[in-house]
Scaffold this motif. Structure first.
Motif, short mmCIF file in Angstrom:
data_model
loop_
_atom_site.label_atom_id
_atom_site.label_comp_id
_atom_site.label_asym_id
_atom_site.label_seq_id
_atom_site.Cartn_x
_atom_site.Cartn_y
_atom_site.Cartn_z
N ILE A 2 0.85 -1.21 0.00
CA ILE A 2 0.00 0.00 0.00
C ILE A 2 0.88 1.25 0.00
N GLY A 3 1.93 1.23 0.84
CA GLY A 3 2.85 2.37 0.87
C GLY A 3 3.52 2.58 -0.47
N ALA A 4 3.90 1.46 -1.12
CA ALA A 4 4.53 1.56 -2.44
C ALA A 4 3.54 2.11 -3.47
N ALA A 5 2.26 1.71 -3.35
CA ALA A 5 1.24 2.22 -4.27
C ALA A 5 1.10 3.73 -4.14
N VAL A 6 1.14 4.22 -2.90
CA VAL A 6 1.05 5.67 -2.66
C VAL A 6 2.24 6.38 -3.32
N LEU A 7 3.44 5.81 -3.19
CA LEU A 7 4.63 6.41 -3.81
C LEU A 7 4.51 6.41 -5.33
N ILE A 8 4.02 5.30 -5.89
CA ILE A 8 3.84 5.23 -7.35
C ILE A 8 2.86 6.29 -7.82
N ILE A 9 1.77 6.45 -7.08
CA ILE A 9 0.73 7.39 -7.48
C ILE A 9 1.21 8.83 -7.33
N ASN B 75 -3.40 -0.91 -8.49
CA ASN B 75 -4.27 -0.91 -7.32
C ASN B 75 -3.42 -0.76 -6.07
N LEU B 76 -4.03 -0.86 -4.90
CA LEU B 76 -3.31 -0.59 -3.67
C LEU B 76 -2.29 -1.68 -3.31
N PHE B 77 -2.41 -2.84 -3.91
CA PHE B 77 -1.52 -3.93 -3.56
C PHE B 77 -0.57 -4.36 -4.68
N SER B 78 -0.96 -4.16 -5.92
CA SER B 78 -0.15 -4.67 -7.02
C SER B 78 -0.34 -3.84 -8.28
N THR B 79 0.56 -4.07 -9.23
CA THR B 79 0.47 -3.47 -10.56
C THR B 79 0.26 -4.60 -11.56
N VAL B 80 -0.75 -4.45 -12.40
CA VAL B 80 -1.09 -5.48 -13.38
C VAL B 80 -0.59 -5.03 -14.75
N MET B 81 0.21 -5.91 -15.40
CA MET B 81 0.74 -5.60 -16.72
C MET B 81 0.33 -6.69 -17.71
N VAL B 82 0.21 -6.27 -18.97
CA VAL B 82 -0.04 -7.22 -20.06
C VAL B 82 1.23 -7.30 -20.90
N THR B 83 1.79 -8.51 -21.03
CA THR B 83 3.03 -8.70 -21.76
C THR B 83 2.78 -8.60 -23.27
N PRO B 84 3.84 -8.42 -24.07
CA PRO B 84 3.67 -8.32 -25.52
C PRO B 84 2.95 -9.52 -26.14
N ASP B 85 3.08 -10.72 -25.50
CA ASP B 85 2.38 -11.89 -26.04
C ASP B 85 1.04 -12.12 -25.35
N ASN B 86 0.49 -11.02 -24.74
CA ASN B 86 -0.86 -10.99 -24.19
C ASN B 86 -1.05 -11.89 -22.96
N ASN C 74 3.41 -4.17 -5.53
CA ASN C 74 3.94 -2.81 -5.67
C ASN C 74 5.28 -2.62 -4.97
N SER C 75 5.49 -3.31 -3.84
CA SER C 75 6.74 -3.15 -3.11
C SER C 75 7.93 -3.63 -3.94
N LYS C 76 7.74 -4.67 -4.74
CA LYS C 76 8.82 -5.17 -5.59
C LYS C 76 9.12 -4.18 -6.72
N ILE C 77 8.07 -3.55 -7.24
CA ILE C 77 8.27 -2.58 -8.32
C ILE C 77 9.01 -1.35 -7.82
N ILE C 78 8.57 -0.83 -6.68
CA ILE C 78 9.15 0.42 -6.20
C ILE C 78 10.60 0.23 -5.73
N SER C 79 10.99 -1.02 -5.41
CA SER C 79 12.36 -1.28 -4.95
C SER C 79 13.28 -1.71 -6.10
N SER C 80 12.76 -1.73 -7.33
CA SER C 80 13.57 -2.13 -8.48
C SER C 80 13.77 -0.96 -9.43
N ASN C 81 14.63 -1.15 -10.41
CA ASN C 81 14.79 -0.14 -11.46
C ASN C 81 13.55 -0.17 -12.35
N ILE C 82 13.04 1.01 -12.68
CA ILE C 82 11.85 1.12 -13.52
C ILE C 82 12.23 1.82 -14.82
N THR C 83 12.01 1.14 -15.93
CA THR C 83 12.25 1.74 -17.25
C THR C 83 10.90 2.00 -17.91
#
Length: 269
Positions: A108-115, A139-150, A157-166
């Motif tokens: 949730i904290g990571a989601a707030v930082l992302i937003i 959302n407040l707990f995770s980020t949902v992505m669709v890959t190029p192959d659908n 969110n905590s894993k995303i905010i602690s990693s490099n984001i391109t």
């Protein structure tokens, strides 16, 4: 006589606590209404300030919950109930819940930082936490992505905010970097002219920043050309694939060969 005693006792309790109960109920009802209206007002102000809707909903719920606790404590105080022990119990319970849900709370904290900091938004193509794709939901707990192959990928969110984001979508232009190799016995100037002609004929390639074709390396078995062009971000992959095809076909037409990797083995007798 016994009935009269109980009646007197009831009258005494009603006269002593009745008004307190009425005031306590009134504080709770009025306080709840005020808390709801104050939350709605803050929600409106946040919407006018163009705060992200996910953050607005989250903060609204937190603010309303805090105000409601204040109202309940004020109501209990009116009844003469000591709320100090209640606060101690509530604090201990909150600590226990916080420890049990620390991973969820970190998300949730990571989601707030992302937003707030907006390293990416819904619809952007990104690479983060070892995954890449188009962001479909935050959302407040995770980020949902669709890959190029659908495929749908859900990342905490905590894993995303602690990693490099391109973020591949944040800029209106992207540069395509390609490498083309030719043999040493081929005409270097002709090869360069062919590549320049191919990129000039494609209207999707931007004039500024200027495209570049230059000799990048002189390898053992090939001359390597650096081929760099700028395009609109949404046209990146279309132009990328088209350039590979068009340059190869143009080389074939003009007799420019692309060397294949080979290994020469000399056997001495």
């Amino acid at each position: 006589m016994e009935i009269s005693k109980y009646a007197d006792l009831a009258i005494m309790y009603i006269s002593e606590y009745g008004l307190k109960i009425i005031v306590s109920i009134a504080i709770f009802i009025i306080g709840k209404i005020v808390a709801r209206k104050a939350t709605a007002l803050l929600k409106t102000l946040m919407h006018k300030a163009k705060v992200d809707n996910t953050l607005v909903e989250f903060l609204s719920n937190v603010i309303y919950f805090v105000l409601l606790i204040v109202v309940v404590l004020a109501s209990l105080n009116t009844l003469g109930i000591n709320t100090t022990s209640f606060l101690a119990v509530f604090g201990a319970a909150s600590l226990a819940v916080g420890l049990a849900l620390k991973d969820s709370l970190s998300n949730i904290g990571a989601a707030v930082l992302i937003i707030i900091f907006r390293p990416f938004e819904v619809g952007d193509s990104i690479e983060a936490a070892g995954a890449s794709g188009k962001v479909e939901e935050i959302n407040l707990f995770s980020t949902v992505m669709v890959t190029p192959d659908n495929k749908t990928t859900t990342i905490p969110n905590s894993k995303i905010i602690s990693s490099n984001i391109t973020n591949y979508s944040s800029k209106p232009m992207r540069r395509i970097d390609l490498t083309f190799n030719i043999n040493y016995n081929d005409d270097l100037k002709l090869a360069k002219e062919i590549m320049m002609q191919v990129l000039k004929e494609d209207g999707r390639i931007l004039e500024e920043p200027a495209p570049m074709v230059a000799v990048g390396e002189l390898k053992d078995s090939s001359i390597n050309f650096v081929f760099r062009v700028w395009v609109k971000t949404e046209q990146y992959w279309d132009v990328h694939f088209d350039m590979l095809e068009k340059v190869k076909l143009a080389f074939d037409e003009k007799g420019i060969s692309i060397p294949q990797q080979q290994m020469n083995i000399h056997i001495s007798k």
